[in-house]
Design an enzyme around this catalytic site. Structure first.
Site, PDB file in Angstrom:
ATOM      1  N   GLU A 187      -5.299  -8.510   0.874  1.00 30.37           N
ATOM      2  CA  GLU A 187      -5.967  -8.187   2.134  1.00 30.37           C
ATOM      3  C   GLU A 187      -7.440  -7.930   1.870  1.00 30.37           C
ATOM      4  O   GLU A 187      -7.796  -7.221   0.924  1.00 30.37           O
ATOM      5  CB  GLU A 187      -5.417  -6.903   2.795  1.00 30.37           C
ATOM      6  CG  GLU A 187      -4.072  -7.049   3.437  1.00 30.37           C
ATOM      7  CD  GLU A 187      -3.583  -5.752   4.092  1.00 30.37           C
ATOM      8  OE1 GLU A 187      -4.427  -4.927   4.516  1.00 30.37           O
ATOM      9  OE2 GLU A 187      -2.357  -5.579   4.164  1.00 30.37           O
TER      10      GLU A 187
ATOM     11  N   GLU B  57       0.788  -1.234   0.000  1.00 32.55           N
ATOM     12  CA  GLU B  57       0.000   0.000   0.000  1.00 32.55           C
ATOM     13  C   GLU B  57       0.818   1.280   0.000  1.00 32.55           C
ATOM     14  O   GLU B  57       0.784   2.074   0.963  1.00 32.55           O
ATOM     15  CB  GLU B  57      -0.950   0.015   1.210  1.00 32.55           C
ATOM     16  CG  GLU B  57      -1.883  -1.176   1.267  1.00 32.55           C
ATOM     17  CD  GLU B  57      -2.966  -1.043   2.339  1.00 32.55           C
ATOM     18  OE1 GLU B  57      -2.868  -0.138   3.179  1.00 32.55           O
ATOM     19  OE2 GLU B  57      -3.916  -1.835   2.316  1.00 32.55           O
TER      20      GLU B  57
HETATM   21  C1  PNW Z   1      -4.279  -1.695   5.600  1.00 28.37           C
HETATM   22  N1  PNW Z   1      -7.097   4.155   5.143  1.00 28.37           N
HETATM   23  O1  PNW Z   1      -4.206  -0.433   6.164  1.00 28.37           O
HETATM   24  C2  PNW Z   1      -2.953  -2.309   5.980  1.00 28.37           C
HETATM   25  O2  PNW Z   1      -2.269  -2.947   4.951  1.00 28.37           O
HETATM   26  C3  PNW Z   1      -3.003  -3.155   7.209  1.00 28.37           C
HETATM   27  O3  PNW Z   1      -1.751  -3.127   7.826  1.00 28.37           O
HETATM   28  C4  PNW Z   1      -4.127  -2.684   8.101  1.00 28.37           C
HETATM   29  O4  PNW Z   1      -4.119  -3.308   9.356  1.00 28.37           O
HETATM   30  C5  PNW Z   1      -5.418  -2.939   7.360  1.00 28.37           C
HETATM   31  O5  PNW Z   1      -5.417  -2.316   6.083  1.00 28.37           O
HETATM   32  C6  PNW Z   1      -6.657  -2.487   8.109  1.00 28.37           C
HETATM   33  O6  PNW Z   1      -6.597  -1.100   8.330  1.00 28.37           O
HETATM   34  C7  PNW Z   1      -4.982   0.655   5.861  1.00 28.37           C
HETATM   35  O7  PNW Z   1      -7.259   4.945   6.084  1.00 28.37           O
HETATM   36  C8  PNW Z   1      -5.075   1.622   6.837  1.00 28.37           C
HETATM   37  O8  PNW Z   1      -7.506   4.391   3.987  1.00 28.37           O
HETATM   38  C9  PNW Z   1      -5.769   2.777   6.601  1.00 28.37           C
HETATM   39  C10 PNW Z   1      -6.369   2.964   5.368  1.00 28.37           C
HETATM   40  C11 PNW Z   1      -6.279   1.988   4.372  1.00 28.37           C
HETATM   41  C12 PNW Z   1      -5.580   0.827   4.628  1.00 28.37           C
END
Ligand code: PNW
Length: 445
Positions: free
Chosen positions: A358, A172
């Site tokens: 994921e 990401e």
């Molecule tokens: C992803 N947003 O994180 C990550 O790859 C993981 O480590 C995380 O635990 C999971 O999704 C759940 O959050 C994100 O705010 C965190 O857009 C924040 C965002 C998107 C993905």
């Protein structure tokens, strides 16, 4: 297209990869063990006000010590693959140069344990734990960080290459760039829109340079993508902009070797892209072996926001409520958004193999997590439907195997299909883990 069609519903072929995912800082703990250096998340989580509950990853789920038990648990679930990440500061505590053998040894033991259990190890090289010294030298907005990343990738590949068949460079890069350097919601917590765009480019360059530094390896990248829709017919330009920043800014360089011209134009007042050097896009666009897609929620957007957002240049755009049910963390649930995203990717891009690296949900239920089962079931149905429509989707990883350190939310948000009691570190299967084991056992829904 043309595989499947009406008759074939909710079936996955025998080679479909059934997995679960985690990341190093979110589960390992042991933050000062075996020579590990500090990362930007150690620094950020130790800064008052940055993480809910003042939580840090110092202990987390103690996976660094409990990995044999966690592998046994994965074996019981029948997982075919386990996606984890390698902590760069365990391998290079200073961010470059000196290599910490004990760090490499940990991941070698982990990979060997997985292979012995019949589980394919799927490491990601960067899931956000940048060595602190590299941030002090400027972080991802600096081109040098991309060069350092390729050096690190070569070290890990050299040490573990014989055990690994699928490598992922970045998790990401949108989050690393825009949550890390634009909103400051993630480490390192900077709020510099122009630097954030430079960070995005240097992350992508790091991906390309790393792939080139890992000869003969099957290397992919994981992007967090979304299905973006306009709130009203007047909001098409808002949707175009957000789709540009969330999806195409990353997809186009990797899969087409160019930045989208409309996004460059949207960003003109912020940056002129002069940091893109000759051949960078060629490096970034070396065909990836696969594309990892992380999907959680759709986006509905309209004109009329106010102030700083995660989308530099689009501060006038607002995120709208689509009226759908939400998970415990407040994200709207929309499996159809995943189907739309996957079919759109197939329509608009020359795709390599896709994997959902994921997908999952945070819910407060400790063990009887019916909300999570419904979420996963709905999204797997969307995957099956996409495969039926010809999308080259070959695997699915639940986020997450274990409850863990959910970044700015700390431990309050639980994404695991396995419950972790942080006081005792006891693991308990949630109903969703038992359900997922059955899905894997029968090879589909
Ligand atoms: C992803 N947003 O994180 C990550 O790859 C993981 O480590 C995380 O635990 C999971 O999704 C759940 O959050 C994100 O705010 C965190 O857009 C924040 C965002 C998107 C993905």
């Amino acid at each position: 297209h043309g595989r499947g069609g009406q008759g074939v519903k909710h079936t996955f072929d025998n080679s479909f990869v059934w997995g679960a995912a985690t990341s190093s800082y979110q589960i390992e703990g042991a933050a000062e063990e075996d020579g590990r250096g500090a990362s930007i998340w150690d620094t950020f989580s130790a800064t008052p006000g940055k993480v809910d509950g003042a939580d840090t990853g110092a202990v987390a789920a103690d996976h660094y010590h409990r990995y044999p038990e966690d592998i046994a648990l994965m074996k019981d679930l029948g997982l075919g693959a386990y996606r984890f990440s390698i902590a760069w500061p365990r391998i290079q505590p200073d961010g470059s140069g000196r290599i910490e053998q004990r760090g490499l040894d940990f991941y070698r033991r982990l990979a060997d344990g997985l292979l012995e259990a019949g589980i394919e190890p799927w490491p990601t090289l960067y899931h956000w734990d940048l060595p602190q010294p590299l941030e002090e030298a400027g972080g991802w907005p600096e081109r040098d960080t991309a060069l350092r990343f390729a050096e690190y990738a070569a070290v890990v590949h050299e040490a573990l290459g014989d055990r690994i068949s699928h490598w992922t460079t970045l998790n990401e890069p949108w989050c690393s760039a825009f949550l890390g350097y634009a909103t400051g919601r993630h480490a390192p917590g900077r709020t510099e829109p122009a630097a954030a765009v430079r960070a995005a480019h240097h992350l992508l360059l790091g991906h390309g340079l790393a792939a080139a530094a890992m000869p003969d390896a099957r290397v992919g990248i994981t992007l967090n993508l979304s299905h973006v829709s306009p709130y009203t017919p007047d909001d098409h330009d808002a949707a175009r902009r957000i789709d540009g920043m969330q999806n195409r800014l990353f997809l186009d360089p990797v899969l087409r070797g160019e930045y989208p011209s409309d996004v460059i134009a949207d960003l003109a007042e912020i940056t002129d892209f002069s940091f893109v050097q000759r051949d960078d896009l060629k490096t970034i666009a070396a065909p990836p072996a696969f594309l990892g897609v992380n999907y959680y929620s759709p986006m509905l957007v309209s004109q009329g926001g106010a102030g700083p957002t995660a989308y530099p240049g689009s501060e006038h755009i607002a995120m709208k409520d689509g009226g759908r049910p939400r998970t415990g963390i407040g994200w709207e649930i929309d499996p159809d958004g995943l189907l739309q995203l996957l079919t759109r990717l197939d329509r608009d891009y020359p795709l390599p193999s896709l994997y959902i690296t994921e997908n999952g949900a945070a819910f407060p239920e400790e063990i009887h997590d019916t909300g999570r089962i419904d979420y996963l079931d709905g999204h797997l149905r969307a995957c099956s439907e996409a495969i039926g429509r010809g999308v080259p989707l070959h695997g699915y990883f639940v986020w997450s195997l274990l409850d863990n350190f959910e970044w700015a939310y700390g431990y309050a948000q639980r994404f695991g299909i396995v419950h972790v009691d942080y006081a005792t570190q006891q693991r308990t299967l949630k109903d969703s883990a038992r359900w997922y084991a059955e899905v894997i056992g029968r090879g589909g829904l």
